[in-house]
Design a protein around this motif. Structure first.
Motif, mmCIF file in Angstrom:
data_model
loop_
_atom_site.group_PDB
_atom_site.id
_atom_site.type_symbol
_atom_site.label_atom_id
_atom_site.label_comp_id
_atom_site.label_asym_id
_atom_site.label_seq_id
_atom_site.Cartn_x
_atom_site.Cartn_y
_atom_site.Cartn_z
ATOM 1 N N MET A 146 -4.703 -15.888 -23.124
ATOM 2 C CA MET A 146 -4.795 -14.566 -23.735
ATOM 3 C C MET A 146 -4.530 -14.579 -25.235
ATOM 4 O O MET A 146 -4.536 -13.529 -25.884
ATOM 5 C CB MET A 146 -3.830 -13.586 -23.055
ATOM 6 N N CYS A 164 -4.421 -16.955 -17.959
ATOM 7 C CA CYS A 164 -3.006 -17.196 -18.257
ATOM 8 C C CYS A 164 -2.596 -16.525 -19.561
ATOM 9 O O CYS A 164 -3.388 -16.394 -20.498
ATOM 10 C CB CYS A 164 -2.750 -18.706 -18.369
ATOM 11 N N GLU A 165 -1.322 -16.140 -19.611
ATOM 12 C CA GLU A 165 -0.795 -15.491 -20.799
ATOM 13 C C GLU A 165 -0.828 -16.438 -21.992
ATOM 14 O O GLU A 165 -1.153 -16.036 -23.109
ATOM 15 C CB GLU A 165 0.623 -14.994 -20.541
ATOM 16 N N ASP A 166 -0.456 -17.688 -21.757
ATOM 17 C CA ASP A 166 -0.427 -18.653 -22.857
ATOM 18 C C ASP A 166 -0.585 -20.072 -22.314
ATOM 19 O O ASP A 166 -0.773 -20.277 -21.119
ATOM 20 C CB ASP A 166 0.873 -18.520 -23.661
ATOM 21 N N GLU A 169 1.911 -21.188 -19.470
ATOM 22 C CA GLU A 169 1.551 -20.764 -18.120
ATOM 23 C C GLU A 169 0.360 -21.563 -17.601
ATOM 24 O O GLU A 169 0.325 -21.971 -16.439
ATOM 25 C CB GLU A 169 1.216 -19.277 -18.091
#
Length: 371
Positions: A146, A164-166, A169
């Motif tokens: 993201m 995934c957030e980053d 993750e």
């Protein structure tokens, strides 16, 4: 063999800054160091694949780009992280080259130079749809982060195999997914090995299985019926064998009178309710069985009470009984007139062997009616 991660650069590793060419402006995105450290500790290796049309547009040189990459390497090296190779496309989108993402040219070059195959790629991680399309092009899983344009792409409906957030993750989920695949592979190999070892031991059953087929043929030729019974998976086997004989196994021939006693739900529920579960098969044998018929009674343990009761009633009516059970045989070994004991004490293996025996008997019987 090493597993590889293909990484996008801008918006995935470093903050998107619009045709970045100054190494002093390099800034890692939060979570990148942690994620790459996790992957490196799990022995993954990295190649970066990036579109750099700024070179083709004359905004910066190849040397400027290499300086940016050297700065990223320098920052990552502090945490023991190494990028094995940097691969870029300098062309404009309208040039139609074979290396600009989502085309797979850069990945193929990386694979050739770094010594891996496309099947060694664990994931392609990026923040744009073209990164996910690249993953598809090389047959690898994709992870959308993201960061960069990832959030905007996600809002437009773009989806990776992992979202995934980053990078942190993404790393954890990739490692977990790969570990699960390894575990599943181990389960597969263990089951296949156990099945093959059990199948080899079936050689000792040849005489008994051939005799069972001979008895079934004789009963059917004399106008008798074949009944089958069992519980759960054994009920499914009973239905399967009955269907092969009343229908067709491999060859065209007349229909054979075979019926599974587990198919009539009204009879099963009525008998179970009025007389108890132990009577659901025996009561049907009492009603429909005649001297000269044959019963195949299936129980992996050999101790199913309703199957044993069916055998007892069948024998009392002059019906020949064949038991299919496991290695120990249970009480069915002595109860049936002829018992085939699958050479295993593990229920799944026993059931696998039972249907193999069932198919073998079907072929033997069918030949007798086609000769």
């Amino acid at each position: 063999m090493s597993r590889w991660i293909i990484l996008d650069r801008d918006g995935t590793l470093i903050r998107e800054k619009g045709y970045l060419h100054d190494p002093n402006e390099v800034e890692l995105i939060a979570g990148v160091t942690e994620g790459l450290r996790l992957l490196a500790a799990a022995e993954y290796r990295f190649a970066v694949v990036t579109n750099q049309s700024g070179i083709g547009r004359g905004y910066y040189s190849e040397g400027d780009m290499r300086a940016v990459h050297a700065r990223i390497d320098e920052i990552l090296a502090v945490d023991g992280i190494k990028i094995d190779g940097w691969y870029h496309c300098p062309h404009l989108p309208e040039e139609g080259c074979g290396c600009r993402k989502p085309k797979r040219g850069l990945v193929e070059t990386a694979a050739a130079e770094l010594g891996f195959s496309l099947t060694d790629i664990a994931a392609v991680i990026g923040d744009k749809e073209c990164d996910l399309m690249l993953a598809k092009a090389v047959g690898a899983p994709s992870a959308l982060v993201m960061s960069g344009y990832g959030g905007v792409e996600y809002a437009k409906g773009v989806r990776g195999d992992l979202n995934c957030e980053d990078m942190s993750e993404a790393a954890r989920r990739i490692i977990k997914k790969e570990e699960n695949m390894l575990e599943k592979g181990e389960i597969y190999r263990r089951n296949m090995d156990d099945h093959l070892k059990t199948a080899v031991r079936m050689a000792a059953l040849e005489e008994t299985v051939c005799l069972a087929a001979k008895k079934i043929t004789a009963a059917l030729l004399a106008g008798g019926r074949l009944f089958l019974c069992g519980n759960g998976g054994s009920a499914a086997d009973a239905q399967h064998i009955a269907a092969e004989l009343s229908g067709r196994y491999l060859k065209e021939r007349r229909a054979l009178d075979a019926a599974a006693l587990s198919c009539n739900s009204s009879a099963l529920t009525a008998l179970g309710n009025d007389y108890g579960y132990d009577e659901i098969f025996s009561r049907q044998i009492e009603a429909h069985g005649r001297c000269g018929d044959l019963l195949i009674a299936i129980s992996t343990s050999g101790n199913s009470a309703n199957v044993l009761k069916a055998v007892s009633v069948a024998k009392g009516k002059g019906i020949f009984t064949v038991g299919l059970t496991g290695e120990s045989g249970g009480r069915l070994r002595e109860a049936a007139d002829l018992t085939v004991c699958a050479p295993s004490s593990f229920t799944p293996r026993i059931q696998e062997i039972h249907i193999l025996i069932g198919h073998t008997i079907c072929e033997m019987v069918e030949r007798d009616f086609c000769g």
